[in-house]
Design an enzyme around this catalytic site. Sequence first.
Site, PDB file in Angstrom:
ATOM      1  N   ASN A  10     -60.247 -10.213   8.131  1.00 33.89           N
ATOM      2  CA  ASN A  10     -59.971  -9.165   7.147  1.00 33.89           C
ATOM      3  C   ASN A  10     -58.516  -9.295   6.741  1.00 33.89           C
ATOM      4  O   ASN A  10     -57.621  -8.960   7.513  1.00 33.89           O
ATOM      5  CB  ASN A  10     -60.255  -7.792   7.790  1.00 33.89           C
ATOM      6  CG  ASN A  10     -59.811  -6.636   6.919  1.00 33.89           C
ATOM      7  OD1 ASN A  10     -59.540  -6.812   5.730  1.00 33.89           O
ATOM      8  ND2 ASN A  10     -59.744  -5.450   7.509  1.00 33.89           N
ATOM      9  N   HIS A  98     -64.200   0.629   7.249  1.00 38.02           N
ATOM     10  CA  HIS A  98     -63.065   0.170   8.068  1.00 38.02           C
ATOM     11  C   HIS A  98     -62.206   1.383   8.431  1.00 38.02           C
ATOM     12  O   HIS A  98     -62.066   2.321   7.641  1.00 38.02           O
ATOM     13  CB  HIS A  98     -62.243  -0.861   7.300  1.00 38.02           C
ATOM     14  CG  HIS A  98     -61.187  -1.486   8.144  1.00 38.02           C
ATOM     15  ND1 HIS A  98     -59.954  -0.900   8.330  1.00 38.02           N
ATOM     16  CD2 HIS A  98     -61.188  -2.607   8.897  1.00 38.02           C
ATOM     17  CE1 HIS A  98     -59.248  -1.650   9.147  1.00 38.02           C
ATOM     18  NE2 HIS A  98     -59.970  -2.699   9.508  1.00 38.02           N
ATOM     19  N   GLU A 170     -64.477  -1.163  16.308  1.00 41.23           N
ATOM     20  CA  GLU A 170     -63.028  -1.311  16.218  1.00 41.23           C
ATOM     21  C   GLU A 170     -62.339  -0.024  16.659  1.00 41.23           C
ATOM     22  O   GLU A 170     -62.181   0.908  15.856  1.00 41.23           O
ATOM     23  CB  GLU A 170     -62.617  -1.612  14.771  1.00 41.23           C
ATOM     24  CG  GLU A 170     -63.240  -2.877  14.218  1.00 41.23           C
ATOM     25  CD  GLU A 170     -62.402  -3.436  13.079  1.00 41.23           C
ATOM     26  OE1 GLU A 170     -61.906  -4.555  13.228  1.00 41.23           O
ATOM     27  OE2 GLU A 170     -62.214  -2.745  12.071  1.00 41.23           O
ATOM     28  N   SER A 216     -56.708  -6.160  17.507  1.00 40.36           N
ATOM     29  CA  SER A 216     -55.742  -7.043  18.160  1.00 40.36           C
ATOM     30  C   SER A 216     -56.394  -8.247  18.837  1.00 40.36           C
ATOM     31  O   SER A 216     -55.986  -8.645  19.935  1.00 40.36           O
ATOM     32  CB  SER A 216     -54.885  -6.234  19.148  1.00 40.36           C
ATOM     33  OG  SER A 216     -54.173  -5.216  18.442  1.00 40.36           O
TER      34      SER A 216
HETATM   35  C1  PEP Z   1     -58.897  -4.964  11.506  1.00 39.82           C
HETATM   36  O1  PEP Z   1     -58.195  -4.551  10.606  1.00 39.82           O
HETATM   37  O2  PEP Z   1     -60.120  -4.973  11.336  1.00 39.82           O
HETATM   38  C2  PEP Z   1     -58.262  -5.408  12.740  1.00 39.82           C
HETATM   39  C3  PEP Z   1     -58.998  -5.533  13.789  1.00 39.82           C
HETATM   40  O3  PEP Z   1     -56.887  -5.650  12.702  1.00 39.82           O
HETATM   41  P1  PEP Z   1     -56.014  -6.389  13.862  1.00 39.82           P
HETATM   42  O4  PEP Z   1     -56.781  -7.614  14.282  1.00 39.82           O
HETATM   43  O5  PEP Z   1     -54.730  -6.712  13.188  1.00 39.82           O
HETATM   44  O6  PEP Z   1     -55.877  -5.412  14.978  1.00 39.82           O
END
Ligand code: PEP
Length: 253
Positions: A10, A98, A170, A216
Amino acid sequence: MKRKPFLAGNWKMNLDRKGALELARSLRDALSASVLAERDVAVFPPFVYLDEVVRALAGSGIGVGAQNLCDEKHGAFTGEVSAEMLVDIGATCVLVGHSERRHLYGEGDELCNRKVQRALAAGLSTVLCVGEQLDERDSNRTDLVIGRQLTAGLKGLSAEQLGRVTIAYEPVWAIGTGRNATPEQAGAAHTHLRGVLAGLYDARLAQTVRIQYGGSVKPDNIATLMAAPDVDGALVGGASLKVDSFLGIVRFH
Ligand code: PEP
Protein backbone atom coordinates in the site's frame (compact mmCIF):
# COMPACT_ATOMS: atom_id res chain seq x y z
CA MET A 1 -5.83 -26.05 4.02
CA LYS A 2 -3.00 -24.46 2.07
CA ARG A 3 -3.69 -20.90 0.97
CA LYS A 4 -1.42 -19.09 -1.47
CA PRO A 5 0.36 -16.25 0.35
CA PHE A 6 -0.73 -12.78 -0.74
CA LEU A 7 1.78 -9.95 -0.24
CA ALA A 8 0.58 -6.46 -1.06
CA GLY A 9 2.13 -3.00 -0.95
CA ASN A 10 0.00 0.00 0.00
CA TRP A 11 1.91 3.01 -1.28
CA LYS A 12 -0.50 5.44 0.42
CA MET A 13 0.10 9.11 -0.56
CA ASN A 14 3.78 8.56 -1.32
CA LEU A 15 6.08 8.62 -4.36
CA ASP A 16 5.92 10.83 -7.43
CA ARG A 17 5.18 9.70 -10.96
CA LYS A 18 8.81 8.81 -11.68
CA GLY A 19 9.27 6.99 -8.39
CA ALA A 20 6.02 5.05 -8.79
CA LEU A 21 6.97 3.86 -12.27
CA GLU A 22 10.52 3.00 -11.23
CA LEU A 23 9.26 0.94 -8.33
CA ALA A 24 6.69 -0.82 -10.52
CA ARG A 25 9.27 -1.62 -13.20
CA SER A 26 11.81 -2.85 -10.66
CA LEU A 27 9.24 -5.20 -9.16
CA ARG A 28 8.26 -6.46 -12.61
CA ASP A 29 11.87 -7.15 -13.49
CA ALA A 30 12.64 -8.86 -10.19
CA LEU A 31 9.59 -11.08 -9.77
CA SER A 32 9.78 -14.10 -12.02
CA ALA A 33 6.83 -16.28 -12.99
CA SER A 34 8.13 -19.00 -10.66
CA VAL A 35 7.99 -16.65 -7.65
CA LEU A 36 4.51 -15.47 -8.64
CA ALA A 37 3.36 -19.06 -9.03
CA GLU A 38 3.96 -19.48 -5.31
CA ARG A 39 2.68 -16.15 -4.01
CA ASP A 40 0.30 -13.45 -5.12
CA VAL A 41 1.71 -9.93 -5.20
CA ALA A 42 -0.14 -6.65 -5.66
CA VAL A 43 0.54 -2.95 -5.31
CA PHE A 44 -1.83 -0.12 -4.44
CA PRO A 45 -0.50 3.14 -5.92
CA PRO A 46 -2.09 6.57 -5.49
CA PHE A 47 -5.05 7.14 -7.85
CA VAL A 48 -3.23 9.52 -10.19
CA TYR A 49 -0.52 6.97 -10.99
CA LEU A 50 -2.79 3.96 -11.17
CA ASP A 51 -3.31 4.01 -14.92
CA GLU A 52 0.42 4.16 -15.68
CA VAL A 53 1.32 1.55 -13.09
CA VAL A 54 -1.33 -0.78 -14.53
CA ARG A 55 0.30 -0.38 -17.93
CA ALA A 56 3.81 -0.79 -16.55
CA LEU A 57 2.82 -4.05 -14.89
CA ALA A 58 0.60 -5.43 -17.67
CA GLY A 59 1.37 -9.10 -18.22
CA SER A 60 3.74 -9.22 -15.22
CA GLY A 61 1.41 -11.21 -12.98
CA ILE A 62 1.61 -8.47 -10.34
CA GLY A 63 -1.83 -7.14 -9.39
CA VAL A 64 -2.62 -3.44 -9.26
CA GLY A 65 -5.34 -1.99 -7.10
CA ALA A 66 -6.72 1.26 -5.74
CA GLN A 67 -6.51 2.41 -2.14
CA ASN A 68 -10.16 3.48 -2.01
CA LEU A 69 -13.32 3.83 -4.08
CA CYS A 70 -16.68 5.58 -3.96
CA ASP A 71 -19.72 3.75 -2.66
CA GLU A 72 -21.84 5.30 -5.42
CA LYS A 73 -21.94 4.15 -9.03
CA HIS A 74 -21.60 7.49 -10.84
CA GLY A 75 -22.81 11.07 -10.73
CA ALA A 76 -22.30 14.24 -8.75
CA PHE A 77 -19.71 13.06 -6.24
CA THR A 78 -16.89 15.57 -6.61
CA GLY A 79 -13.47 14.14 -5.92
CA GLU A 80 -14.61 10.53 -5.88
CA VAL A 81 -13.59 7.58 -8.07
CA SER A 82 -16.00 4.80 -8.98
CA ALA A 83 -15.46 1.06 -9.15
CA GLU A 84 -16.28 1.13 -12.86
CA MET A 85 -13.54 3.71 -13.47
CA LEU A 86 -11.06 1.46 -11.73
CA VAL A 87 -12.10 -1.50 -13.85
CA ASP A 88 -11.95 0.72 -16.94
CA ILE A 89 -8.26 1.50 -16.45
CA GLY A 90 -7.41 -2.12 -15.66
CA ALA A 91 -7.20 -2.16 -11.87
CA THR A 92 -8.24 -5.53 -10.48
CA CYS A 93 -8.43 -4.93 -6.77
CA VAL A 94 -9.30 -2.28 -4.17
CA LEU A 95 -8.65 -1.66 -0.48
CA VAL A 96 -11.69 -0.94 1.67
CA GLY A 97 -11.73 0.28 5.23
CA HIS A 98 -8.02 0.91 5.69
CA SER A 99 -7.51 2.26 9.19
CA GLU A 100 -6.52 5.66 7.80
CA ARG A 101 -9.86 5.84 5.96
CA ARG A 102 -11.72 4.75 9.08
CA HIS A 103 -9.94 6.95 11.59
CA LEU A 104 -8.77 10.01 9.63
CA TYR A 105 -11.78 10.25 7.34
CA GLY A 106 -14.49 8.83 9.56
CA GLU A 107 -15.46 5.85 7.39
CA GLY A 108 -17.73 3.53 9.32
CA ASP A 109 -18.73 -0.09 8.90
CA GLU A 110 -21.85 0.64 6.83
CA LEU A 111 -19.95 2.76 4.34
CA CYS A 112 -17.26 0.09 4.12
CA ASN A 113 -19.92 -2.50 3.39
CA ARG A 114 -21.39 -0.37 0.60
CA LYS A 115 -17.90 0.04 -0.87
CA VAL A 116 -17.26 -3.71 -0.73
CA GLN A 117 -20.59 -4.36 -2.44
CA ARG A 118 -19.87 -1.76 -5.11
CA ALA A 119 -16.37 -3.11 -5.79
CA LEU A 120 -17.51 -6.72 -6.10
CA ALA A 121 -20.47 -5.80 -8.29
CA ALA A 122 -18.06 -4.10 -10.70
CA GLY A 123 -15.84 -7.18 -10.81
CA LEU A 124 -13.00 -5.99 -8.56
CA SER A 125 -11.56 -8.14 -5.84
CA THR A 126 -11.46 -6.47 -2.46
CA VAL A 127 -9.18 -6.32 0.54
CA LEU A 128 -11.34 -5.49 3.55
CA CYS A 129 -9.21 -4.06 6.37
CA VAL A 130 -10.12 -4.44 10.03
CA GLY A 131 -8.22 -3.66 13.20
CA GLU A 132 -8.52 -2.49 16.78
CA GLN A 133 -7.11 0.67 18.33
CA LEU A 134 -4.71 0.52 21.27
CA ASP A 135 -7.32 1.36 23.91
CA GLU A 136 -9.56 -1.37 22.51
CA ARG A 137 -6.76 -3.94 22.78
CA ASP A 138 -5.88 -2.72 26.26
CA SER A 139 -9.47 -3.19 27.39
CA ASN A 140 -9.66 -6.69 25.87
CA ARG A 141 -12.07 -5.68 23.15
CA THR A 142 -9.93 -6.73 20.16
CA ASP A 143 -12.05 -9.74 19.20
CA LEU A 144 -15.27 -7.79 19.64
CA VAL A 145 -14.11 -4.86 17.50
CA ILE A 146 -12.58 -6.83 14.65
CA GLY A 147 -15.47 -9.32 14.67
CA ARG A 148 -17.93 -6.44 14.37
CA GLN A 149 -15.95 -4.79 11.56
CA LEU A 150 -15.73 -8.08 9.68
CA THR A 151 -19.39 -8.98 10.10
CA ALA A 152 -20.59 -5.52 9.09
CA GLY A 153 -18.14 -5.23 6.20
CA LEU A 154 -19.29 -8.53 4.67
CA LYS A 155 -23.01 -8.00 5.25
CA GLY A 156 -25.14 -9.32 2.39
CA LEU A 157 -22.27 -10.97 0.50
CA SER A 158 -22.85 -14.36 -1.11
CA ALA A 159 -20.37 -17.20 -0.78
CA GLU A 160 -19.30 -16.55 -4.38
CA GLN A 161 -18.60 -12.91 -3.56
CA LEU A 162 -16.65 -13.87 -0.44
CA GLY A 163 -14.36 -15.80 -2.78
CA ARG A 164 -13.14 -12.44 -4.12
CA VAL A 165 -12.48 -10.92 -0.71
CA THR A 166 -9.23 -10.93 1.24
CA ILE A 167 -9.27 -9.77 4.85
CA ALA A 168 -6.43 -7.63 6.20
CA TYR A 169 -6.03 -7.63 9.97
CA GLU A 170 -4.21 -4.39 10.78
CA PRO A 171 -4.05 -3.38 14.43
CA VAL A 172 -4.14 0.42 14.33
CA TRP A 173 -1.38 0.72 16.94
CA ALA A 174 0.98 -1.26 14.69
CA ILE A 175 0.49 0.74 11.49
CA GLY A 176 3.44 2.96 10.67
CA THR A 177 4.70 2.78 14.25
CA GLY A 178 7.52 0.28 13.89
CA ARG A 179 5.77 -1.82 16.52
CA ASN A 180 4.40 -4.95 14.87
CA ALA A 181 1.98 -7.32 16.55
CA THR A 182 3.75 -10.37 17.89
CA PRO A 183 3.14 -13.56 15.93
CA GLU A 184 1.03 -14.73 18.91
CA GLN A 185 -1.14 -11.61 18.81
CA ALA A 186 -1.51 -11.80 15.04
CA GLY A 187 -2.25 -15.52 15.08
CA ALA A 188 -4.90 -15.15 17.79
CA ALA A 189 -6.66 -12.35 15.90
CA HIS A 190 -6.52 -14.21 12.60
CA THR A 191 -7.87 -17.40 14.12
CA HIS A 192 -10.67 -15.39 15.69
CA LEU A 193 -11.50 -13.77 12.34
CA ARG A 194 -11.57 -17.16 10.63
CA GLY A 195 -13.95 -18.37 13.31
CA VAL A 196 -16.21 -15.38 12.63
CA LEU A 197 -16.13 -16.24 8.92
CA ALA A 198 -17.08 -19.84 9.74
CA GLY A 199 -20.04 -18.57 11.73
CA LEU A 200 -21.15 -16.22 8.95
CA TYR A 201 -20.68 -18.79 6.17
CA ASP A 202 -19.32 -22.24 6.96
CA ALA A 203 -16.09 -23.73 8.18
CA ARG A 204 -15.07 -25.05 4.78
CA LEU A 205 -15.51 -21.69 3.07
CA ALA A 206 -13.81 -19.90 5.95
CA GLN A 207 -10.72 -22.02 5.31
CA THR A 208 -10.44 -20.66 1.77
CA VAL A 209 -10.34 -16.96 2.69
CA ARG A 210 -6.95 -15.34 2.96
CA ILE A 211 -6.25 -13.13 5.96
CA GLN A 212 -3.30 -10.76 5.62
CA TYR A 213 -1.52 -9.20 8.56
CA GLY A 214 -0.59 -5.52 8.34
CA GLY A 215 1.33 -3.28 10.72
CA SER A 216 5.08 -2.58 10.55
CA VAL A 217 5.86 -5.65 8.45
CA LYS A 218 9.52 -5.71 7.44
CA PRO A 219 11.84 -8.21 5.74
CA ASP A 220 13.12 -9.28 9.16
CA ASN A 221 9.75 -10.04 10.76
CA ILE A 222 7.73 -11.38 7.82
CA ALA A 223 8.80 -15.01 8.20
CA THR A 224 7.82 -15.30 11.86
CA LEU A 225 4.52 -13.52 11.22
CA MET A 226 3.78 -15.84 8.27
CA ALA A 227 4.46 -18.82 10.51
CA ALA A 228 1.65 -17.79 12.88
CA PRO A 229 -1.64 -19.66 12.57
CA ASP A 230 -4.05 -18.36 9.94
CA VAL A 231 -1.67 -15.66 8.65
CA ASP A 232 -1.82 -15.85 4.86
CA GLY A 233 0.08 -12.79 3.74
CA ALA A 234 0.80 -9.19 4.50
CA LEU A 235 -0.43 -5.74 3.66
CA VAL A 236 2.67 -3.58 3.80
CA GLY A 237 2.89 0.20 4.01
CA GLY A 238 6.28 1.82 4.61
CA ALA A 239 8.39 -1.19 3.66
CA SER A 240 6.63 -1.48 0.29
CA LEU A 241 8.05 1.84 -0.92
CA LYS A 242 11.57 0.55 -1.46
CA VAL A 243 12.13 -2.23 -3.93
CA ASP A 244 14.63 -4.12 -1.79
CA SER A 245 12.53 -4.15 1.37
CA PHE A 246 9.34 -5.12 -0.48
CA LEU A 247 11.17 -7.89 -2.34
CA GLY A 248 12.60 -9.06 0.98
CA ILE A 249 9.04 -9.44 2.20
CA VAL A 250 7.68 -11.04 -0.97
CA ARG A 251 10.52 -13.58 -0.98
CA PHE A 252 10.14 -14.57 2.68
CA HIS A 253 10.89 -18.19 3.51
C1 PEP B 1 -0.66 -0.13 6.11
O1 PEP B 1 -0.79 1.05 5.89
O2 PEP B 1 -1.51 -0.91 5.66
C2 PEP B 1 0.48 -0.57 6.91
C3 PEP B 1 0.44 -1.76 7.41
O3 PEP B 1 1.53 0.33 7.09
P1 PEP B 1 2.99 -0.01 7.71
O4 PEP B 1 3.46 -1.28 7.06
O5 PEP B 1 3.82 1.17 7.35
O6 PEP B 1 2.80 -0.18 9.18
